[in-house]
Design an enzyme around this catalytic site. Structure first.
Site, PDB file in Angstrom:
ATOM      1  N   THR A 118       0.815  -1.191   0.031  1.00 38.65           N
ATOM      2  CA  THR A 118      -0.028   0.075  -0.155  1.00 38.65           C
ATOM      3  C   THR A 118       0.847   1.087   0.073  1.00 38.65           C
ATOM      4  O   THR A 118       1.969   1.211   0.507  1.00 38.65           O
ATOM      5  CB  THR A 118      -1.034   0.063   1.193  1.00 38.65           C
ATOM      6  OG1 THR A 118      -1.299   1.177   1.565  1.00 38.65           O
ATOM      7  CG2 THR A 118      -0.129  -0.303   2.519  1.00 38.65           C
ATOM      8  N   TYR A 143      -1.670   0.059  10.161  1.00 43.55           N
ATOM      9  CA  TYR A 143      -2.144  -0.488   8.641  1.00 43.55           C
ATOM     10  C   TYR A 143      -0.552  -0.569   7.954  1.00 43.55           C
ATOM     11  O   TYR A 143      -0.578  -1.526   7.380  1.00 43.55           O
ATOM     12  CB  TYR A 143      -3.311  -0.089   8.485  1.00 43.55           C
ATOM     13  CG  TYR A 143      -3.485  -0.302   6.663  1.00 43.55           C
ATOM     14  CD1 TYR A 143      -3.669  -1.786   6.324  1.00 43.55           C
ATOM     15  CD2 TYR A 143      -3.368   0.502   5.719  1.00 43.55           C
ATOM     16  CE1 TYR A 143      -3.810  -2.037   5.045  1.00 43.55           C
ATOM     17  CE2 TYR A 143      -3.529   0.084   4.277  1.00 43.55           C
ATOM     18  CZ  TYR A 143      -3.758  -1.169   4.160  1.00 43.55           C
ATOM     19  OH  TYR A 143      -3.927  -1.584   2.725  1.00 43.55           O
TER      20      TYR A 143
END
Ligand code: UD1
Length: 329
Positions: A118, A143
């Protein structure tokens, strides 16, 4: 035995689009998904095994039963605010279970690994120019950290074993299957495109713009929105690259240009044919002003040619899917 591709998280939003494309390309696919956020009916190709990447025994069985030649690893939790509230959930699910999966891959000598990472690994970039893979990684939420730690494991394994990986760093993924069969169905989504489409069909009474005082052309946050179909294409190209013995590589996935929050909301209004109830709120903690990919490497190395680099196409497929979901309910 038939050569098989194992897709973890293949019942989720991005994984299911890749599974569908793999099926269209004639691949034999096994999907491993615990269905905690995925949906069995999103798996349009291959065989779904309900289970978890943390379950070594199950993984052993799968690797013993099928001739797994490559693994595409999507299974993960992906909601940034949730990761801030419950970091251990993210480290357990995203990092520890990836480690487990890698151990089983090593045991069975499965060496082709495509990993879903990501843009959150970059944290808040120093400047608003397009960010390359060489930029420093400095996540600002669990995350992003949970994914970066998995990137490190892959890097270290590739340095010392036969494993080769393509790590794809996704920017802002949106849109859905143009034929309307699958889409973003995750509950509790906080994504701008999802929230705006829910508002457009009456599931929310408003959409908030988080921050109107950013140093961007219209004062709102800028992101590089990539259509999920183009992202899925990149995965199939990554697989072909690994099968061709390409060395490990990390690649940004985006179009190289961004849209502001206001531009996205205008596109949703246009697609819906009606205005949204838009309210302006303070900045959301941890949001960079601008996050745009330098994705030259993806284009040049894989000859990746996006098919849906168009905000209206992205938003209209998202909206059509949201309407379909609502009709089903
Ligand atoms: C983040 C992560 C991304 C992750 C995604 C889903 C980073 C850098 N990126 O993307 O990896 O996959 O979350 O959890 O951490 N916005 C509004 N109103 C809203 C929602 C969002 O104005 O109701 C704005 C945000 O401030 C931002 C833009 O819209 O400027 C996009 O936000 P969002 O869709 O939530 O994705 P990111 O935070 O960019």
């Amino acid at each position: 035995m038939t050569k098989t591709v194992l897709v973890t998280g293949g019942a989720g939003y991005i994984g299911s689009h890749v599974v569908r494309q793999l099926g269209d390309a004639g691949a034999h696919v096994i999907v491993l998904d615990n269905l905690c956020t995925g949906f069995a009916d999103a798996v349009l190709s291959g065989e779904l095994i309900r289970g978890d990447c943390g379950d070594s025994e199950l993984l052993d069985q799968i690797f013993g039963r099928f001739d797994i030649e490559s693994v595409l690893h999507f299974a993960a939790h992906t909601i940034v605010p949730e990761s801030v509230a419950d970091p251990l959930k993210y480290y357990a699910n995203n990092t520890c279970k990836t480690r487990n999966l890698l151990q089983v891959c090593a045991k069975h000598s499965v060496n082709n690994f495509v990993f879903s990472s990501t843009a959150a690994v970059y944290g808040i970039p120093d400047s608003d120019v397009a960010i390359s893979e060489a930029a420093p990684t400095s996540p600002i939420n669990p995350y992003g950290l949970s994914k970066l730690m998995s990137e490190w494991m892959l890097r270290d394994l590739a340095a010392t074993t036969g494993l080769r990986h393509v790590t794809l760093r996704y920017f802002n993924v949106a849109g859905s299957d143009p034929q309307g069969r699958i889409g973003q169905s995750t509950a509790k989504a906080t994504l701008l495109t999802k929230v705006a489409c829910e508002a457009a069909i009456g599931l929310r009474d408003r959409v908030a713009i988080f921050g109107t005082d950013y140093p961007t052309p219209d004062g709102t946050g800028v992101r590089d929105y990539i259509h999920v179909e183009d992202l899925a294409d990149a995965h199939l190209l990554a697989l072909a690259y690994l099968r061709d013995n390409g060395p490990s590589i990390t690649l940004n996935c985006g179009y190289g240009h961004g849209y502001s929050v206001r531009a996205v909301l205008e596109a949703v209004e246009k697609a819906a044919g009606k205005p949204l109830n838009i309210v302006e709120e303070a900045r959301r903690a941890g949001d960079p002003p601008s996050l745009v990919a330098d994705a030259q490497k993806l284009r040049s190395l894989f000859a990746w040619e996006p098919r849906y680099d168009d905000l209206d196409a992205i938003v209209s497929t998202s909206l059509a899917w949201e309407q379909k979901l609502a009709d089903r309910r």
